[in-house]
Design a protein around this motif. Structure first.
Motif, PDB file in Angstrom:
ATOM      1  N   PHE A 258       6.321  -2.047   7.233  1.00  0.00           N
ATOM      2  CA  PHE A 258       6.544  -0.832   7.061  1.00  0.00           C
ATOM      3  C   PHE A 258       7.985  -0.354   6.242  1.00  0.00           C
ATOM      4  CE2 PHE A 258       8.155   3.310   8.167  1.00  0.00           C
ATOM      5  CZ  PHE A 258       7.138   4.256   7.924  1.00  0.00           C
ATOM      6  N   SER A 259       7.829   0.580   5.356  1.00  0.00           N
ATOM      7  CA  SER A 259       9.209   1.096   4.708  1.00  0.00           C
ATOM      8  C   SER A 259       8.986   2.515   4.586  1.00  0.00           C
ATOM      9  CB  SER A 259       9.552   0.382   3.757  1.00  0.00           C
ATOM     10  OG  SER A 259      10.177  -1.021   4.171  1.00  0.00           O
ATOM     11  N   LYS A 260       9.969   3.060   4.628  1.00  0.00           N
ATOM     12  CA  LYS A 260       9.925   4.567   4.219  1.00  0.00           C
ATOM     13  C   LYS A 260      10.581   4.522   2.681  1.00  0.00           C
ATOM     14  CE  LYS A 260      11.906   9.076   5.647  1.00  0.00           C
ATOM     15  NZ  LYS A 260      12.652   9.143   4.507  1.00  0.00           N
ATOM     16  N   LYS A 261      10.199   5.531   1.858  1.00  0.00           N
ATOM     17  CA  LYS A 261      10.615   5.872   0.690  1.00  0.00           C
ATOM     18  C   LYS A 261      12.059   6.625   0.817  1.00  0.00           C
ATOM     19  CE  LYS A 261       6.136   6.099  -1.545  1.00  0.00           C
ATOM     20  NZ  LYS A 261       5.351   6.732  -2.322  1.00  0.00           N
TER      21      LYS A 261
ATOM     22  N   PHE B 131       1.486  -4.362   3.701  1.00  0.00           N
ATOM     23  CA  PHE B 131       2.885  -3.700   3.592  1.00  0.00           C
ATOM     24  C   PHE B 131       2.790  -2.436   3.541  1.00  0.00           C
ATOM     25  CE2 PHE B 131       7.077  -3.686   1.015  1.00  0.00           C
ATOM     26  CZ  PHE B 131       7.614  -2.855   1.818  1.00  0.00           C
ATOM     27  N   VAL B 132       2.881  -1.302   4.113  1.00  0.00           N
ATOM     28  CA  VAL B 132       2.716   0.075   3.734  1.00  0.00           C
ATOM     29  C   VAL B 132       4.240   0.792   3.413  1.00  0.00           C
ATOM     30  CG1 VAL B 132       2.062   2.260   4.755  1.00  0.00           C
ATOM     31  CG2 VAL B 132       0.796   0.076   5.099  1.00  0.00           C
ATOM     32  N   ILE B 133       4.267   1.628   2.469  1.00  0.00           N
ATOM     33  CA  ILE B 133       5.385   2.360   2.249  1.00  0.00           C
ATOM     34  C   ILE B 133       5.169   3.719   2.067  1.00  0.00           C
ATOM     35  CG2 ILE B 133       7.061   2.758   0.263  1.00  0.00           C
ATOM     36  CD1 ILE B 133       6.398  -0.170  -0.778  1.00  0.00           C
ATOM     37  N   THR B 134       5.666   4.593   2.971  1.00  0.00           N
ATOM     38  CA  THR B 134       5.392   6.192   2.986  1.00  0.00           C
ATOM     39  C   THR B 134       6.490   6.990   2.979  1.00  0.00           C
ATOM     40  OG1 THR B 134       5.938   6.284   5.529  1.00  0.00           O
ATOM     41  CG2 THR B 134       3.708   5.661   4.625  1.00  0.00           C
TER      42      THR B 134
ATOM     43  N   LEU C 274       0.742  -1.271   0.043  1.00  0.00           N
ATOM     44  CA  LEU C 274      -0.162   0.029   0.106  1.00  0.00           C
ATOM     45  C   LEU C 274       0.709   1.352  -0.055  1.00  0.00           C
ATOM     46  CD1 LEU C 274      -2.469  -1.203   2.849  1.00  0.00           C
ATOM     47  CD2 LEU C 274      -2.654  -1.475   0.223  1.00  0.00           C
ATOM     48  N   ASN C 275       0.373   2.189  -0.926  1.00  0.00           N
ATOM     49  CA  ASN C 275       1.138   3.550  -0.778  1.00  0.00           C
ATOM     50  C   ASN C 275       0.562   4.133   0.433  1.00  0.00           C
ATOM     51  OD1 ASN C 275       0.122   6.450  -0.914  1.00  0.00           O
ATOM     52  ND2 ASN C 275       1.358   6.380  -2.847  1.00  0.00           N
TER      53      ASN C 275
END
Length: 144
Positions: free
Chosen positions: A113-116, A93-96, A67-68
């Motif tokens: 979770f991951s950060k861009k 899985f969220v990527i922010t 997910l964005n």
């Protein structure tokens, strides 16, 4: 997890996996889907909250959703709650863009979770790890 499997390969442990990609940037969505396809994962793409909910409702099964972060948190986390309602076993899985979103998205019920910025290979590795985690988790009432 740098192993590449051709789609449909008999030795591919991920060949029956289904991943929903919710990303409003069509190029990013195509890149993520492409790398997962190379790993043998079937991808369902959506570019909005509404499209992702429709796709989830129509799919027999979805193992993981990528997910964005903005879309995941839109309307107070409506997408996360609705996906969990439609597919109770789904892993999210969220990527922010912002590390400060971590606590909020995890509190909403996300599993990773991951950060861009994040590479597509790292995204694939995390998705494959979630698929493996989901496959290793026994269903409610099952005996192992």
């Amino acid at each position: 997890m740098s192993d590449d499997y051709s789609a449909g390969s008999e030795t591919n442990p991920f060949q029956n996996a289904k991943v929903l990609i919710v990303e409003d940037n069509p190029d990013a969505c195509a890149l993520i889907a492409g790398i997962l396809w190379l790993k043998g994962v079937e991808c369902i793409k959506a570019q909005s909250v509404e499209e992702s909910i429709d796709n989830a409702a129509e799919a027999e099964r979805i193992d993981v959703a990528v997910l964005n972060g903005r879309l995941a948190q839109e309307k107070g986390g409506f997408l996360v709650a609705r996906l969990k309602e439609l597919k109770p076993k789904i892993l999210l899985f969220v990527i922010t863009n912002d590390d400060s979103d971590r606590a909020r998205v995890m509190q909403l019920g996300c599993d990773e979770f991951s950060k861009k910025p994040i590479s597509t290979e790292s995204i694939a590795d995390k998705v494959l790890a979630l698929i493996a985690k989901g496959a290793a988790t026994p269903s409610v009432g099952s005996v192992k």
